[in-house]
Design a protein around this motif. Structure first.
Motif, PDB file in Angstrom:
ATOM      1  N   SER A 229       0.810  -1.205   0.121  1.00 19.06           N
ATOM      2  CA  SER A 229       0.187  -0.038  -0.069  1.00 19.06           C
ATOM      3  C   SER A 229       0.808   1.575  -0.022  1.00 19.06           C
ATOM      4  CB  SER A 229      -1.025  -0.109   1.345  1.00 19.06           C
ATOM      5  OG  SER A 229      -0.078  -0.185   2.447  1.00 19.06           O
ATOM      6  N   ALA A 230       2.324   1.166   0.321  1.00 23.06           N
ATOM      7  CA  ALA A 230       2.985   2.342   0.291  1.00 23.06           C
ATOM      8  C   ALA A 230       3.721   2.687  -0.979  1.00 23.06           C
ATOM      9  CB  ALA A 230       4.167   2.143   1.416  1.00 23.06           C
ATOM     10  N   ILE A 231       3.722   1.762  -2.081  1.00 29.01           N
ATOM     11  CA  ILE A 231       4.331   1.803  -3.215  1.00 29.01           C
ATOM     12  C   ILE A 231       4.264   3.022  -3.971  1.00 29.01           C
ATOM     13  CG2 ILE A 231       4.298   0.859  -5.538  1.00 29.01           C
ATOM     14  CD1 ILE A 231       3.512  -1.808  -4.367  1.00 29.01           C
ATOM     15  N   PHE A 232       2.941   3.667  -3.840  1.00 31.25           N
ATOM     16  CA  PHE A 232       2.741   5.027  -4.589  1.00 31.25           C
ATOM     17  C   PHE A 232       3.413   6.006  -3.799  1.00 31.25           C
ATOM     18  CE2 PHE A 232       0.286   8.753  -5.892  1.00 31.25           C
ATOM     19  CZ  PHE A 232       0.263   8.682  -7.380  1.00 31.25           C
ATOM     20  N   ALA A 233       3.311   6.041  -2.665  1.00 30.46           N
ATOM     21  CA  ALA A 233       3.666   7.102  -1.753  1.00 30.46           C
ATOM     22  C   ALA A 233       5.282   7.212  -1.789  1.00 30.46           C
ATOM     23  CB  ALA A 233       3.556   6.765  -0.196  1.00 30.46           C
ATOM     24  N   MET A 234       5.928   5.961  -1.962  1.00 27.03           N
ATOM     25  CA  MET A 234       7.438   5.927  -1.785  1.00 27.03           C
ATOM     26  C   MET A 234       7.978   6.164  -3.328  1.00 27.03           C
ATOM     27  SD  MET A 234       8.211   5.454   1.141  1.00 27.03           S
ATOM     28  CE  MET A 234      10.193   4.778   0.788  1.00 27.03           C
ATOM     29  N   MET A 235       7.146   5.915  -4.281  1.00 29.33           N
ATOM     30  CA  MET A 235       7.766   6.043  -5.811  1.00 29.33           C
ATOM     31  C   MET A 235       8.413   7.444  -6.148  1.00 29.33           C
ATOM     32  SD  MET A 235       7.976   3.984  -8.441  1.00 29.33           S
ATOM     33  CE  MET A 235       6.759   2.730  -8.121  1.00 29.33           C
ATOM     34  N   SER A 236       7.947   8.607  -5.680  1.00 21.42           N
ATOM     35  CA  SER A 236       8.491   9.618  -6.000  1.00 21.42           C
ATOM     36  C   SER A 236      10.047   9.926  -5.456  1.00 21.42           C
ATOM     37  CB  SER A 236       7.638  10.698  -5.173  1.00 21.42           C
ATOM     38  OG  SER A 236       7.777  10.595  -3.744  1.00 21.42           O
ATOM     39  N   ARG A 237      10.463   8.880  -4.773  1.00 24.17           N
ATOM     40  CA  ARG A 237      12.007   8.915  -4.204  1.00 24.17           C
ATOM     41  C   ARG A 237      12.725   7.906  -5.164  1.00 24.17           C
ATOM     42  NH1 ARG A 237      11.418   8.226   2.272  1.00 24.17           N
ATOM     43  NH2 ARG A 237       9.583   9.617   2.651  1.00 24.17           N
ATOM     44  N   VAL A 238      12.140   7.216  -5.997  1.00 21.88           N
ATOM     45  CA  VAL A 238      12.660   6.007  -6.666  1.00 21.88           C
ATOM     46  C   VAL A 238      13.432   6.701  -8.016  1.00 21.88           C
ATOM     47  CG1 VAL A 238      12.277   4.067  -7.993  1.00 21.88           C
ATOM     48  CG2 VAL A 238      11.314   4.464  -5.513  1.00 21.88           C
ATOM     49  N   ASN A 239      14.523   6.155  -8.528  1.00 20.08           N
ATOM     50  CA  ASN A 239      15.179   6.419  -9.750  1.00 20.08           C
ATOM     51  C   ASN A 239      14.813   5.604 -10.753  1.00 20.08           C
ATOM     52  OD1 ASN A 239      17.617   7.145  -7.376  1.00 20.08           O
ATOM     53  ND2 ASN A 239      17.060   8.880  -9.233  1.00 20.08           N
ATOM     54  N   LYS A 240      14.660   4.156 -10.543  1.00 22.20           N
ATOM     55  CA  LYS A 240      14.127   3.266 -11.375  1.00 22.20           C
ATOM     56  C   LYS A 240      13.514   1.919 -10.685  1.00 22.20           C
ATOM     57  CE  LYS A 240      17.882   3.077 -13.912  1.00 22.20           C
ATOM     58  NZ  LYS A 240      18.899   3.573 -13.235  1.00 22.20           N
TER      59      LYS A 240
END
Length: 362
Positions: A229-240
């Motif tokens: 459930s936290a995937i969308f919230a954390m995605m902004s920090r991800v490079n790929k």
């Protein structure tokens, strides 16, 4: 000199029993790795070719096609099995074509007619080649060709991992989901020379992501486990995003672990590239059909979603626990395979090179 009596095409009974045992293991879940399933299938096909009776390539193709249809009907969700049957069938056609050309060469056919063209490479053993001609070289040539396929299978993981430094850079944040041995080896290879962080979605209700996180942390990789459930919230920090897959469909779509569509959709929203690490034996010539979930997906026991102890609720609901998600090709940026990186739009061409059109449907 008396003519040799033609053999009656027959599948060796011992190999037939081995294939039945293989199907039973697949049904009971004793084999879950696509690599081991593909390798076991190829070795059984080698046994069929070396021990069964047949007079020519056409009879061998019919034997293997019949057996392939029987096996895939019993385990329709294991596409690696069907892929290897189709791959070997193409090898049979190519070897028969090669032998046919060689025999024609000895009959003093003009040299220009013997030169291979692109059309011959893509459509070997087409209408111009006689598959009914007996040849003493056929069995040995096909077994040698299958040996090359097995070598390719064994080296596929190493070849994919060797490309890791081209795609992972220092101080990047990588997100993945579930546990893929190919992705794990890919990340560990890059971690030998570069520092980066990995965020692993746990992939409920199977929680395979937790197993991957343990393996990565043991190798000193900075790893964080998050809930799905936290995937969308954390995605902004991800490079790929780097994920594995069970199957690559003919249109470039994925049959991947449940939750893969969620992570790919979130990556698309945040303009984060999605990279898929997969070997070529997972590329299927078939397309996904929305009405044929039986052959595409695998529905397992829903106990992990809702325990039977919750009887008052269980009796009022209908639970389905699918193993796989379908990820459309427009959500995938790049495939990293054992033969290099390819775009989803190139999958169709690669599939045409790997499988013969007559073998798409066993």
């Amino acid at each position: 000199m008396s003519r040799r009596t033609p053999l009656i095409p027959h599948l060796d009974s011992g190999v037939h029993d081995q294939m039945n045992d293989f199907v039973t293991e697949l049904k009971h879940g004793h084999l879950s790795s696509s690599y081991h399933i593909a390798k076991r299938t190829t070795m059984l096909l080698r046994n069929i070719i070396s021990q069964s009776r047949y007079n020519n390539a056409k009879e061998l193709i019919e034997l293997i096609s019949t057996e392939g249809k029987r096996v895939t009907e019993n385990v329709p969700s294991e596409t690696a099995v069907a892929n290897m049957f189709k791959r070997v069938l193409r090898s049979i056609r190519e070897e028969a074509a090669s032998i046919h050309k060689s025999e024609e060469a000895h009959k003093n056919i003009e040299e220009d007619e013997l030169q291979s063209t692109l059309h011959n490479l893509l459509f070997s053993a087409g209408p111009g080649h006689d598959l009914t001609t007996p040849s003493s070289q056929l069995r040995g040539s096909i077994i040698e060709s299958i040996g090359e396929i097995l070598t390719e299978l064994e080296q596929s993981g190493e070849n994919i991992a060797a490309q890791s430094l081209e795609h992972i850079h220092s101080n990047e944040v990588i997100m993945t989901i579930g546990k893929s041995k190919t992705v794990e080896a890919f990340l560990k290879k890059a971690a030998r020379t570069r520092k980066f962080k990995v965020i692993v979605a746990e992939c409920a209700p199977f929680y395979q992501g937790q197993e991957l996180a343990k393996g990565l942390s043991k190798d000193g990789i900075d790893t964080t486990v998050i809930t799905d459930s936290a995937i969308f919230a954390m995605m902004s920090r991800v490079n790929k995003v780097i994920i594995g897959t069970h199957t690559v469909m003919a249109n470039g779509g994925l049959k991947a672990i449940n939750g893969a569509y969620c992570i790919a959709g979130a990556a698309k929203h945040h303009s984060v590239p999605v990279i898929v690490c997969t070997a070529t034996y997972k590329f299927s010539p078939n397309h996904v059909c929305s009405y044929d979930q039986h052959s595409f997906n695998k529905i397992v026991c829903p106990h992990d979603v809702m325990k039977y102890s919750e009887g008052s609720i269980v009796s009022k609901v209908h639970l389905r626990n699918p193993v796989f998600d379908y990820v459309p090709p427009d959500l995938v940026e790049l495939f990293i395979t054992n033969i290099g990186g390819i775009a989803p739009s190139y999958v169709y061409h690669l599939v045409r090179e790997m499988y013969h059109p007559d073998d798409v449907d066993l």
